[in-house]
Motif scaffolding. Structure first.
Motif, PDB file in Angstrom:
ATOM      1  N   MET A   1      -5.179   7.374   8.078  1.00 56.51           N
ATOM      2  CA  MET A   1      -5.582   6.935   6.750  1.00 56.51           C
ATOM      3  C   MET A   1      -4.376   7.048   5.808  1.00 56.51           C
ATOM      4  N   GLN A   2      -4.203   6.029   4.988  1.00 52.77           N
ATOM      5  CA  GLN A   2      -3.069   6.037   4.056  1.00 52.77           C
ATOM      6  C   GLN A   2      -3.357   6.939   2.863  1.00 52.77           C
ATOM      7  N   SER A   3      -2.282   7.512   2.338  1.00 57.00           N
ATOM      8  CA  SER A   3      -2.432   8.305   1.118  1.00 57.00           C
ATOM      9  C   SER A   3      -2.575   7.352  -0.060  1.00 57.00           C
ATOM     10  N   ASP A   4      -2.995   7.889  -1.206  1.00 60.27           N
ATOM     11  CA  ASP A   4      -3.107   7.075  -2.421  1.00 60.27           C
ATOM     12  C   ASP A   4      -1.770   6.454  -2.775  1.00 60.27           C
ATOM     13  N   SER A   5      -0.695   7.222  -2.590  1.00 59.89           N
ATOM     14  CA  SER A   5       0.642   6.720  -2.902  1.00 59.89           C
ATOM     15  C   SER A   5       0.998   5.519  -2.027  1.00 59.89           C
ATOM     16  N   GLN A   6       0.713   5.623  -0.749  1.00 62.88           N
ATOM     17  CA  GLN A   6       0.994   4.514   0.164  1.00 62.88           C
ATOM     18  C   GLN A   6       0.132   3.300  -0.156  1.00 62.88           C
ATOM     19  N   SER A   7      -1.101   3.554  -0.521  1.00 67.09           N
ATOM     20  CA  SER A   7      -2.007   2.464  -0.896  1.00 67.09           C
ATOM     21  C   SER A   7      -1.523   1.786  -2.165  1.00 67.09           C
ATOM     22  N   ASN A   8      -1.047   2.585  -3.117  1.00 69.46           N
ATOM     23  CA  ASN A   8      -0.516   2.016  -4.360  1.00 69.46           C
ATOM     24  C   ASN A   8       0.703   1.152  -4.092  1.00 69.46           C
ATOM     25  N   VAL A   9       1.583   1.614  -3.221  1.00 69.88           N
ATOM     26  CA  VAL A   9       2.774   0.840  -2.879  1.00 69.88           C
ATOM     27  C   VAL A   9       2.365  -0.474  -2.221  1.00 69.88           C
ATOM     28  N   ALA A  10       1.414  -0.408  -1.302  1.00 65.76           N
ATOM     29  CA  ALA A  10       0.954  -1.617  -0.613  1.00 65.76           C
ATOM     30  C   ALA A  10       0.320  -2.600  -1.597  1.00 65.76           C
ATOM     31  N   ALA A  11      -0.493  -2.082  -2.511  1.00 65.11           N
ATOM     32  CA  ALA A  11      -1.131  -2.948  -3.505  1.00 65.11           C
ATOM     33  C   ALA A  11      -0.095  -3.574  -4.434  1.00 65.11           C
ATOM     34  N   ALA A  12       0.857  -2.780  -4.885  1.00 61.36           N
ATOM     35  CA  ALA A  12       1.905  -3.295  -5.767  1.00 61.36           C
ATOM     36  C   ALA A  12       2.756  -4.332  -5.045  1.00 61.36           C
ATOM     37  N   ASP A  13       3.056  -4.084  -3.777  1.00 66.93           N
ATOM     38  CA  ASP A  13       3.834  -5.051  -3.001  1.00 66.93           C
ATOM     39  C   ASP A  13       3.076  -6.368  -2.835  1.00 66.93           C
ATOM     40  N   ALA A  14       1.775  -6.281  -2.563  1.00 68.81           N
ATOM     41  CA  ALA A  14       0.957  -7.486  -2.416  1.00 68.81           C
ATOM     42  C   ALA A  14       0.900  -8.259  -3.736  1.00 68.81           C
ATOM     43  N   LEU A  15       0.711  -7.536  -4.834  1.00 69.18           N
ATOM     44  CA  LEU A  15       0.688  -8.200  -6.137  1.00 69.18           C
ATOM     45  C   LEU A  15       2.035  -8.834  -6.465  1.00 69.18           C
ATOM     46  N   THR A  16       3.120  -8.204  -6.048  1.00 66.85           N
ATOM     47  CA  THR A  16       4.445  -8.764  -6.276  1.00 66.85           C
ATOM     48  C   THR A  16       4.594 -10.088  -5.544  1.00 66.85           C
ATOM     49  N   LEU A  17       4.097 -10.157  -4.323  1.00 68.30           N
ATOM     50  CA  LEU A  17       4.141 -11.413  -3.580  1.00 68.30           C
ATOM     51  C   LEU A  17       3.302 -12.493  -4.268  1.00 68.30           C
ATOM     52  N   LEU A  18       2.143 -12.107  -4.761  1.00 68.78           N
ATOM     53  CA  LEU A  18       1.312 -13.061  -5.509  1.00 68.78           C
ATOM     54  C   LEU A  18       2.029 -13.543  -6.765  1.00 68.78           C
ATOM     55  N   LEU A  19       2.735 -12.639  -7.416  1.00 64.41           N
ATOM     56  CA  LEU A  19       3.481 -13.009  -8.613  1.00 64.41           C
ATOM     57  C   LEU A  19       4.575 -14.020  -8.273  1.00 64.41           C
ATOM     58  N   HIS A  20       5.258 -13.804  -7.144  1.00 65.04           N
ATOM     59  CA  HIS A  20       6.274 -14.772  -6.709  1.00 65.04           C
ATOM     60  C   HIS A  20       5.630 -16.142  -6.447  1.00 65.04           C
ATOM     61  N   ASN A  21       4.430 -16.133  -5.879  1.00 66.94           N
ATOM     62  CA  ASN A  21       3.708 -17.390  -5.667  1.00 66.94           C
ATOM     63  C   ASN A  21       3.379 -18.059  -6.994  1.00 66.94           C
TER      64      ASN A  21
END
Length: 72
Positions: A1-21
């Protein structure tokens, strides 16, 4: 299970990709808008400008969300 920190990084990374789109879509719509304007289809060009404004507004909100997630 991912920690909150890892989940936050993953969410921020996904949102960054959406922003590039968002930016890529806005650039494409801008090119089409220029072509439409140059070829006398101003009403459609005006609608495309409104779509770009929506992308811009949403890009700002996504950017703010990314910053909040990365700070937490």
């Amino acid at each position: 299970m991912q920690s909150d920190s890892q989940s936050n990084v993953a969410a921020a990374d996904a949102l960054t990709l959406l922003l590039h789109n968002q930016h890529a879509l806005a650039a494409a719509i801008e090119e089409v808008t220029r072509w439409l304007s140059a070829n006398g289809v101003q009403a459609v060009a005006d609608n495309a400008v409104m779509a770009m404004e929506t992308l811009d507004t949403n890009a700002k909100a996504i950017t703010e969300a990314i910053l909040r997630i990365r700070r937490s």
